[in-house]
Design an enzyme around this catalytic site. Structure first.
Site, PDB file in Angstrom:
ATOM      1  CG  ASP A  46      -2.061   0.982   1.099  1.00  0.00           C
ATOM      2  OD1 ASP A  46      -1.816   2.133   0.687  1.00  0.00           O
ATOM      3  OD2 ASP A  46      -3.208   0.607   1.407  1.00  0.00           O
ATOM      4  CB  THR A  82      -6.474   2.632   0.329  1.00  0.00           C
ATOM      5  OG1 THR A  82      -5.271   3.310   0.689  1.00  0.00           O
ATOM      6  CG2 THR A  82      -6.301   1.143   0.573  1.00  0.00           C
ATOM      7  CG  ASP A 203      -1.127   4.406   3.116  1.00  0.00           C
ATOM      8  OD1 ASP A 203      -1.193   5.191   2.167  1.00  0.00           O
ATOM      9  OD2 ASP A 203      -1.852   4.482   4.122  1.00  0.00           O
ATOM     10  CG  HIS A 207      -0.598   8.773   5.362  1.00  0.00           C
ATOM     11  ND1 HIS A 207      -1.289   9.735   4.668  1.00  0.00           N
ATOM     12  CD2 HIS A 207      -1.082   7.581   4.933  1.00  0.00           C
ATOM     13  CE1 HIS A 207      -2.157   9.149   3.857  1.00  0.00           C
ATOM     14  NE2 HIS A 207      -2.048   7.838   3.994  1.00  0.00           N
ATOM     15  CG  ASP A 250      -2.928   1.552  -2.676  1.00  0.00           C
ATOM     16  OD1 ASP A 250      -1.689   1.698  -2.553  1.00  0.00           O
ATOM     17  OD2 ASP A 250      -3.709   1.710  -1.703  1.00  0.00           O
ATOM     18  CG  HIS A 251      -2.332   5.360  -3.189  1.00  0.00           C
ATOM     19  ND1 HIS A 251      -1.407   5.728  -2.230  1.00  0.00           N
ATOM     20  CD2 HIS A 251      -3.283   4.650  -2.533  1.00  0.00           C
ATOM     21  CE1 HIS A 251      -1.797   5.260  -1.057  1.00  0.00           C
ATOM     22  NE2 HIS A 251      -2.933   4.589  -1.203  1.00  0.00           N
ATOM     23  CG  HIS A 354      -2.738   8.443  -0.713  1.00  0.00           C
ATOM     24  ND1 HIS A 354      -3.919   7.757  -0.906  1.00  0.00           N
ATOM     25  CD2 HIS A 354      -2.309   8.096   0.532  1.00  0.00           C
ATOM     26  CE1 HIS A 354      -4.170   7.019   0.157  1.00  0.00           C
ATOM     27  NE2 HIS A 354      -3.212   7.212   1.059  1.00  0.00           N
TER      28      HIS A 354
HETATM   29  P1  AMP Z   1      -5.846   5.297   3.217  1.00  0.00           P
HETATM   30  O1  AMP Z   1      -4.404   5.578   3.371  1.00  0.00           O
HETATM   31  O2  AMP Z   1      -6.678   6.103   4.136  1.00  0.00           O
HETATM   32  O3  AMP Z   1      -6.334   5.409   1.800  1.00  0.00           O
HETATM   33  O4  AMP Z   1      -6.105   3.770   3.644  1.00  0.00           O
HETATM   34  C1  AMP Z   1      -5.094   2.873   4.035  1.00  0.00           C
HETATM   35  C2  AMP Z   1      -5.621   1.975   5.093  1.00  0.00           C
HETATM   36  O5  AMP Z   1      -6.655   1.131   4.615  1.00  0.00           O
HETATM   37  C3  AMP Z   1      -4.588   0.977   5.621  1.00  0.00           C
HETATM   38  O6  AMP Z   1      -3.776   1.522   6.620  1.00  0.00           O
HETATM   39  C4  AMP Z   1      -5.437  -0.159   6.143  1.00  0.00           C
HETATM   40  O7  AMP Z   1      -5.562  -0.094   7.532  1.00  0.00           O
HETATM   41  C5  AMP Z   1      -6.820   0.097   5.544  1.00  0.00           C
HETATM   42  N1  AMP Z   1      -7.303  -1.123   4.914  1.00  0.00           N
HETATM   43  C6  AMP Z   1      -6.791  -1.771   3.871  1.00  0.00           C
HETATM   44  N2  AMP Z   1      -7.498  -2.885   3.577  1.00  0.00           N
HETATM   45  C7  AMP Z   1      -8.499  -2.936   4.466  1.00  0.00           C
HETATM   46  C8  AMP Z   1      -9.587  -3.846   4.691  1.00  0.00           C
HETATM   47  N3  AMP Z   1      -9.771  -4.918   3.908  1.00  0.00           N
HETATM   48  N4  AMP Z   1     -10.431  -3.562   5.709  1.00  0.00           N
HETATM   49  C9  AMP Z   1     -10.268  -2.473   6.464  1.00  0.00           C
HETATM   50  N5  AMP Z   1      -9.256  -1.583   6.304  1.00  0.00           N
HETATM   51  C10 AMP Z   1      -8.386  -1.811   5.332  1.00  0.00           C
HETATM   52 ZN    ZN Z   2      -3.406   2.987  -0.087  1.00  0.00          ZN
HETATM   53 ZN    ZN Z   3      -2.873   6.304   2.883  1.00  0.00          ZN
END
Ligand code: AMP
Ligand code: ZN
Ligand code: ZN
Length: 418
Positions: A46, A82, A203, A207, A250-251, A354
């Protein structure tokens, strides 16, 4: 005499038609022997930005590139968050078309919010549109498994991967590797030919530390070593020469600062809004009746912010037709942030984010692949993540559903691509 031969012919014809019908009704894998079918194992790291591996020594990712394919970069879909992007990778559809339009959104028909922290929404199949590659595989008699890939915890079209796990953020990365390896050592009847698995870093480090920081470098070295552990274990398996490995993300991640923030609270009154969803640097706003212009004109006054009616989002972003997208869409310019003041004040790790325009290079992801299907030492030009679904379908000889992706954009990375 003639009559009899006509009857014989018609019986033969009926028999032939029946057998042909049977043949087409079979899942496509039975057209060939399942044991001849290759394997695809796809890992997502990620937030692994396209150029992180250039910052430090990454012998294991380099090993994949040397023995296979590396893309100059992979362009995410908008918004570069994500959930939308993981689900685009496995469906070949833009978020506007698969319906996971952001990490959080409201579905007006279902009258429900979707939030990634809410198990009931993540596990509710009604939120997930399109057809993920594991559903295509399972429908055609090819077994699949997933360790935490976005969407794998919901019955989509009523189907789960043959093996899947409930998301557990704290489950150790090395244990995930061991599980994936053990799945590839199952008996031939149980062994999945498609595995998607997930590591939630770098990820959060991006951040909190910032993508340009010194500290992120040791994290990249660590993740590369995990890829090394995985490859070493994988190459010892009997069927190693049939396995295609993809390592993607993913990004990417962009640098931010508290000196460059647009606070929506400074521009719009909360009572003008019916709903909003999003977080830095991407928001959607649903104004109350009669307040559309107030919200729109107020936000348009902000510098370093792109604000559109959903019908006016630039075509190249493929975003704006889905009913889950609210009436106003706003995204900050590269390096800038949009976030509510209270959130920014509490955030001690405000160094990277992101969600920006998918053409912003900092948002680009990685794509590495090697195995029997892929050329060696091949650098592929930047491509969009919608093309991975048709690519995997091609390698696994599956009949793909219609998507936004197209094999022709990625076929040059394959040894046999006609
Ligand atoms: P973001 O950076 O806010 O776009 O999202 C990243 C976060 O998504 C990660 O730190 C994970 O904790 C969360 N994540 C990824 N896959 C899952 C999943 N299947 N269920 C719940 N949270 C998830
Ligand atoms: Zn992500
Ligand atoms: Zn993120």
């Amino acid at each position: 005499m003639d009559k009899i031969s006509v009857n014989k012919n018609s019986i033969l014809f009926i028999l032939l038609a029946f057998l042909t019908g049977l043949f087409f009704l079979q899942p496509s894998c039975s057209k060939q022997n399942i044991s001849d079918l290759p394997y695809v194992v796809m890992l997502s790291l990620d937030g692994f930005r396209w150029d992180y591996a250039d910052k430090v020594s990454t012998p294991n990712l380099d090993y994949i590139a040397k023995n296979g394919v590396k893309a100059s970069s992979m362009q995410p879909s908008f918004p570069s968050k994500t959930f939308p992007n993981h689900y685009t990778i496995v469906t070949g559809l833009y978020p506007d078309h698969h319906g996971i339009v952001n990490n959080s959104f409201y579905d007006p028909k279902m009258e429900k919010y979707f939030r990634i922290s809410d198990r009931t929404s993540v596990e509710n199949g009604d939120f997930w549109g399109g057809e993920p590659i594991w559903v295509t595989a399972e429908k055609q008699g090819v077994k699949s498994a997933s360790y935490f890939w976005v969407g794998s915890e919901a019955p989509i079209k009523g189907i789960y991967p043959s093996i899947w796990k409930k998301y557990d953020h704290h489950f150790p990365f090395e244990s995930r590797i061991d599980s994936v390896i053990s799945w590839l050592q199952l008996s031939e009847q149980k062994r999945p030919h498609l595995i998607t698995w997930y590591i939630h870093q770098p990820d959060s480090w991006g951040h909190s530390l910032g993508p340009e920081s010194e500290e992120i470098k040791s994290k990249i070295i660590y993740l590369d070593s995990l890829v090394g552990i995985f490859i070493n274990k994988l190459e010892k398996i009997d069927i190693a020469d049939k396995i295609n490995i993809i390592v993607t993300s993913d990004h990417g991640m962009g640098t931010i600062s508290k000196n460059r923030v647009i606070y929506p609270d400074d521009y719009i009154k909360q009572e003008w809004l019916d709903k909003y969803a999003g977080n830095n640097p991407f928001f959607m706003f649903q104004p109350k009746e009669g307040y559309l212009d107030s919200v729109l004109f107020a936000l348009k006054k902000a510098e370093h912010l792109q604000v559109w009616r959903k019908s006016q989002v630039p075509k190249r972003l493929h975003y704006g037709t889905n009913p889950r997208i609210m009436e106003i869409v706003a995204v900050a310019d590269s390096g800038w942030s949009i976030e509510y003041r209270a959130v920014v004040e509490q955030d001690k790790n405000f160094n990277g984010t992101h969600g920006y325009d998918s053409e912003n290079r900092d948002m680009h992801a990685i794509f590495y692949a090697y195995g029997p299907a892929f050329k060696k030492r091949y650098i592929h030009p930047t491509f969009e993540n919608i093309h991975i679904y048709p690519l995997i379908a091609h390698i696994l000889k599956l009949d793909p559903v219609d998507t936004d992706g197209n094999m022709n954009y990625v076929k040059e990375m394959l040894k046999e691509n006609r």
